[in-house]
Enzyme design. Structure first.
Site, PDB file in Angstrom:
ATOM      1  N   GLU A 107      -4.040  -9.167   6.698  1.00 61.82           N
ATOM      2  CA  GLU A 107      -3.842  -7.741   6.397  1.00 61.82           C
ATOM      3  C   GLU A 107      -3.076  -7.639   5.069  1.00 61.82           C
ATOM      4  OE1 GLU A 107      -4.246  -4.323   7.816  1.00 61.82           O
ATOM      5  OE2 GLU A 107      -3.337  -4.050   5.832  1.00 61.82           O
ATOM      6  N   GLY A 139      -7.387 -10.118   1.837  1.00 62.82           N
ATOM      7  CA  GLY A 139      -8.518 -10.670   2.589  1.00 62.82           C
ATOM      8  C   GLY A 139      -9.613 -11.220   1.684  1.00 62.82           C
ATOM      9  N   ASP A 156     -12.295  -5.230   9.712  1.00 62.69           N
ATOM     10  CA  ASP A 156     -11.724  -4.023  10.323  1.00 62.69           C
ATOM     11  C   ASP A 156     -11.014  -3.251   9.218  1.00 62.69           C
ATOM     12  OD1 ASP A 156     -10.577  -2.109  11.874  1.00 62.69           O
ATOM     13  OD2 ASP A 156      -9.327  -3.464  13.044  1.00 62.69           O
ATOM     14  N   SER A 157     -11.812  -2.669   8.352  1.00 67.24           N
ATOM     15  CA  SER A 157     -11.270  -2.095   7.121  1.00 67.24           C
ATOM     16  C   SER A 157     -10.981  -0.605   7.262  1.00 67.24           C
ATOM     17  CB  SER A 157     -12.297  -2.275   5.994  1.00 67.24           C
ATOM     18  OG  SER A 157     -13.411  -1.467   6.266  1.00 67.24           O
ATOM     19  N   PRO A 163      -7.689   0.511  -1.274  1.00 70.69           N
ATOM     20  CA  PRO A 163      -7.553  -0.933  -1.128  1.00 70.69           C
ATOM     21  C   PRO A 163      -8.775  -1.610  -0.485  1.00 70.69           C
ATOM     22  CG  PRO A 163      -5.758   0.218   0.053  1.00 70.69           C
ATOM     23  CD  PRO A 163      -6.590   1.266  -0.639  1.00 70.69           C
TER      24      PRO A 163
HETATM   25  N1  SPD Z   1     -12.667   6.835   8.983  1.00 70.14           N
HETATM   26  C1  SPD Z   1     -12.030   5.852   9.775  1.00 70.14           C
HETATM   27  C2  SPD Z   1     -12.406   4.457   9.445  1.00 70.14           C
HETATM   28  C3  SPD Z   1     -11.327   3.544   9.875  1.00 70.14           C
HETATM   29  C4  SPD Z   1     -11.831   2.273  10.343  1.00 70.14           C
HETATM   30  N2  SPD Z   1     -10.794   1.303  10.565  1.00 70.14           N
HETATM   31  C5  SPD Z   1      -9.747   1.689  11.398  1.00 70.14           C
HETATM   32  C6  SPD Z   1      -8.810   0.575  11.693  1.00 70.14           C
HETATM   33  C7  SPD Z   1      -8.514   0.502  13.136  1.00 70.14           C
HETATM   34  N3  SPD Z   1      -8.099  -0.795  13.519  1.00 70.14           N
END
Ligand code: SPD
Length: 276
Positions: A107, A139, A156-157, A163
């Protein structure tokens, strides 16, 4: 008298507001503006740069669906990497799986991890598990430095601005493929089919140029604008639709189950058209 304070995610043409019980925390990190609020309908919510990242009420849908289809498709998902995901929800879901032995979370913003542990403990629930290693790092750099190492990589962005922009590029996906072993699987959150059809199509085409098997799947997440949300799975060998239902372990899930595993890949016509 109840206070009438609202927090709004404003995407330019669409804005969604949540009535706030209490602002729990707010700060500017080195990367983004971070807000944690307690809302009437969705409980505590984490916003980054004004966009909803997660809520206590519906986070289980996203975190189960970004992890379980892939870990139950790969035959030996021992080493899993999460890029982003600092709230810890994907970590929590992976820890549950008996075949997953080593989870690395990379992260870029350590403040997301620290604030999630403090204010969203239900989500950041498994950081102390011995399977988990946390790296506060870029990452994109981590992917370039690790070749042929991971069984599964989960992206998991945040949304593809700020960023996270580089996490949606064809070059990044190629590097992800090199960081995966020869039978590896990649999963990315790929936004809304109503709002982001061009992005979903481009990602799909980029991945089809790299992986033999690319499939879009869906979940329903009320706090993500338009509610219907896509994930894209790209696999070097295993097909999620050839999994034997009896091999999917019955873990404690609130959304994912054996039927959802297969049903989530069934696309309405307008979504199938985006990736045809
Ligand atoms: N528009 C929301 C997109 C967010 C996706 N990632 C969220 C992170 C949760 N772990």
């Amino acid at each position: 008298m109840k206070k009438n304070v609202w927090i709004t995610e404003d995407n330019g043409n669409l804005a969604i507001s949540y009535r706030v019980k209490e602002t729990i925390h707010e700060e500017q990190t080195d990367f983004q503006h971070l807000t944690v609020v307690d809302t009437y309908d969705f409980g505590r919510m984490l916003f980054l740069d004004g966009f909803v990242m997660t809520s206590i009420k519906d986070e289980f849908v996203y975190h189960e669906m970004i992890t379980q289809p892939a870990v139950n498709t790969h035959q030996n998902p021992e080493k899993v990497l999460i890029i982003g995901g600092g709230d810890g929800g994907a970590v929590r879901e992976l820890v549950k799986h008996p075949k997953v032995k080593q989870i690395t979370l990379v992260e870029i913003d350590g403040r997301v991890i620290e604030n999630s542990k403090k204010y969203l403990p239900e989500i950041a629930a498994s950081y102390d598990d011995p399977k988990v290693t946390v790296l506060v790092d870029d990452g994109i750099k981590h992917i370039k430095e690790n070749k042929n190492f991971y069984d599964i990589i989960i992206i998991d962005s945040t949304d593809p601005i700020g960023p996270a922009e580089g996490l949606f590029s064809g070059e990044f996906y190629r590097n992800v493929s090199e960081a995966l072993k020869e039978d590896g699987i990649m999963v990315a959150q790929t936004e809304s089919p109503f709002a982001d059809d061009k992005l979903i199509k481009r990602i799909h085409q980029d991945l089809q140029g790299i992986y033999p098997l690319v499939k879009l799947y869906l979940a329903y997440i009320p706090t993500y604008p338009t509610g219907m949300w896509t994930f894209t799975m790209a696999s070097k060998k295993y097909d999620p639709l050839k999994v034997k239902a009896e091999d999917i372990p019955e873990l404690q899930h609130r959304y994912y189950n054996k039927d959802i595993h297969f049903a989530s890949f069934v696309l309405p016509n307008f979504v199938a058209d985006i990736v045809k």
